[in-house]
Design a protein around this motif. Sequence first.
Motif, short mmCIF file in Angstrom:
data_model
loop_
_atom_site.label_atom_id
_atom_site.label_comp_id
_atom_site.label_asym_id
_atom_site.label_seq_id
_atom_site.Cartn_x
_atom_site.Cartn_y
_atom_site.Cartn_z
N PHE A 126 -15.98 -8.10 47.52
CA PHE A 126 -15.57 -6.74 47.16
C PHE A 126 -16.43 -5.74 47.93
CE2 PHE A 126 -14.58 -9.42 43.51
CZ PHE A 126 -13.24 -9.11 43.29
N GLY A 127 -15.79 -4.87 48.69
CA GLY A 127 -16.53 -3.91 49.48
C GLY A 127 -16.97 -2.71 48.66
N GLU A 128 -17.85 -1.91 49.25
CA GLU A 128 -18.27 -0.67 48.59
C GLU A 128 -17.08 0.27 48.50
OE1 GLU A 128 -21.35 1.42 50.60
OE2 GLU A 128 -21.71 2.80 48.94
N SER A 129 -16.87 0.85 47.33
CA SER A 129 -15.70 1.70 47.10
C SER A 129 -16.11 3.16 46.96
CB SER A 129 -14.95 1.25 45.85
OG SER A 129 -13.93 2.17 45.52
N GLU A 130 -15.26 4.04 47.48
CA GLU A 130 -15.47 5.47 47.34
C GLU A 130 -14.36 6.14 46.52
OE1 GLU A 130 -16.02 7.18 51.16
OE2 GLU A 130 -17.75 5.95 51.64
N ILE A 131 -13.57 5.30 45.84
CA ILE A 131 -12.45 5.86 45.06
C ILE A 131 -12.56 5.47 43.59
CG2 ILE A 131 -10.88 6.01 47.02
CD1 ILE A 131 -9.61 3.39 46.11
N GLY A 132 -13.78 5.18 43.12
CA GLY A 132 -13.98 4.82 41.73
C GLY A 132 -13.86 6.03 40.81
N PRO A 133 -13.94 5.82 39.51
CA PRO A 133 -14.22 4.56 38.83
C PRO A 133 -13.01 3.63 38.78
CG PRO A 133 -13.93 6.29 37.21
CD PRO A 133 -13.88 6.95 38.55
N HIS A 134 -13.28 2.32 38.75
CA HIS A 134 -12.23 1.32 38.74
C HIS A 134 -12.13 0.70 37.34
CE1 HIS A 134 -11.84 1.30 43.17
NE2 HIS A 134 -13.12 1.60 43.12
N MET A 135 -10.93 0.61 36.82
CA MET A 135 -10.69 0.12 35.47
C MET A 135 -10.12 -1.29 35.52
SD MET A 135 -8.41 1.90 32.45
CE MET A 135 -6.86 1.67 33.35
N ALA A 136 -10.68 -2.19 34.73
CA ALA A 136 -10.22 -3.58 34.68
C ALA A 136 -8.92 -3.67 33.87
CB ALA A 136 -11.30 -4.47 34.08
N ASN A 137 -8.39 -4.89 33.79
CA ASN A 137 -7.10 -5.08 33.11
C ASN A 137 -7.18 -4.91 31.60
OD1 ASN A 137 -8.62 -7.37 32.74
ND2 ASN A 137 -6.98 -8.82 33.22
N ASP A 138 -8.39 -4.81 31.05
CA ASP A 138 -8.54 -4.57 29.60
C ASP A 138 -8.76 -3.09 29.31
OD1 ASP A 138 -11.05 -4.22 30.61
OD2 ASP A 138 -12.07 -5.58 29.23
N HIS A 139 -8.51 -2.24 30.33
CA HIS A 139 -8.62 -0.78 30.20
C HIS A 139 -10.06 -0.31 29.97
CE1 HIS A 139 -4.26 -0.64 30.17
NE2 HIS A 139 -4.25 -1.50 29.15
N ARG A 140 -11.01 -1.10 30.46
CA ARG A 140 -12.41 -0.72 30.38
C ARG A 140 -13.00 -0.69 31.78
NH1 ARG A 140 -15.55 -3.84 25.61
NH2 ARG A 140 -16.92 -2.06 25.92
N TYR A 141 -14.10 0.04 31.91
CA TYR A 141 -14.79 0.16 33.20
C TYR A 141 -16.07 -0.68 33.15
CZ TYR A 141 -11.72 4.22 33.76
OH TYR A 141 -10.63 5.05 33.85
N TYR A 142 -16.39 -1.32 34.29
CA TYR A 142 -17.55 -2.21 34.34
C TYR A 142 -18.46 -1.85 35.51
CZ TYR A 142 -15.13 -5.08 30.90
OH TYR A 142 -14.49 -5.51 29.76
N ILE A 143 -19.73 -2.24 35.37
CA ILE A 143 -20.70 -2.11 36.45
C ILE A 143 -21.53 -3.38 36.50
CG2 ILE A 143 -20.87 0.42 36.33
CD1 ILE A 143 -23.47 0.03 34.72
N ARG A 144 -22.29 -3.55 37.57
CA ARG A 144 -23.21 -4.67 37.66
C ARG A 144 -24.57 -4.22 37.14
NH1 ARG A 144 -21.98 -9.78 37.99
NH2 ARG A 144 -23.81 -10.25 39.28
N ALA A 145 -25.15 -5.04 36.24
CA ALA A 145 -26.49 -4.80 35.73
C ALA A 145 -27.29 -6.07 35.97
CB ALA A 145 -26.45 -4.45 34.24
N GLY A 146 -28.02 -6.11 37.08
CA GLY A 146 -28.69 -7.33 37.47
C GLY A 146 -27.67 -8.40 37.81
N ALA A 147 -27.77 -9.55 37.16
CA ALA A 147 -26.85 -10.66 37.44
C ALA A 147 -25.64 -10.66 36.52
CB ALA A 147 -27.60 -11.98 37.30
#
Length: 301
Positions: A126-147
């Motif tokens: 997955f490349g770096e995106s400039e059109i966020g935020p991106h919503m998953a199929n459960d209608h929630r938004y996610y980020i990476r926190a460590g691993a």
Amino acid sequence: MFDPTKPNDILKLEDLDLSEFLPSAEDDRHEYKSSAIKNEGLGDKIAKAASGFWNSGGGLFVVGVDGNGQPDGGISLNVGRQSRRDWIDQVISQVTPKSAYAVHSIEDNGCGCNIEPGKGVFLIGFGESEIGPHMANDHRYYIRAGAHTVPANHFIVEAIHARRGLRTPLLSNIVRRKPGNSGIIQLGIVALNAAAAINVSVESDTLPNLLTSHMEEGVSLQVPIISEQFPLFFDVCELVLDDYIHPLFSIKLTYFDIANRTYQQSFQVDIDRQLGPNLSLDNGYDRIEKELKNIAKVIKK
């Protein structure tokens, strides 16, 4: 070393050696899933990873490996009659908006890896995106926190959305008297934020009273960049007494941002309204007063 934040890297996964580029543990740029995962659970994990990585600068999702990034059998190359690649594309298409990604599978083919026949290790970059935020199929938004991929709170989602606004070129138009020659009207295309518009095309078929006769059929300009430091101004008409009322005209803009996304924008320009009652030359008021007196005479008769 593979860098998921670089577009060229995520588009060239097929050139990578599985045994050399995966770190020995998950981190903020790498997420591993075992071959034992079921398809339903895998689809959910991929959608959340897409949201998380796109919202956090990019990363690599690998399925068919253990926690150390080593192949542990692999997953099937098909889901029923559908290819695994098409299945993955279908899962990612449920994440909105969709950004850049690449999918690659690695099979044994005599490489000595722990990959069973008819199965493979799948890598999704997955490349770096400039059109966020991106919503998953459960209608929630996610980020990476460590691993880990975790839900993003309201403030983080707003921050990602604000960052997107700063990276999207915002253009507008203004009308002004030409500096040094107040008898000529100029149209300006200006940037409203710090994001530059690149390779801008300015087109119009209805410019009024053009200063050069060879442009009577319209105007088409190509400008390398429009930014806060480099606005665009060009002459569109003269202020003449026999043409005090200037008609509306339309301008169409086509331009790109730094991520090579295309934008189109159209607007109408009303010279008289934008410049206000001081549009005409100094003796224009005398002409208007004269015309009003003539109208009064006609009404009186």
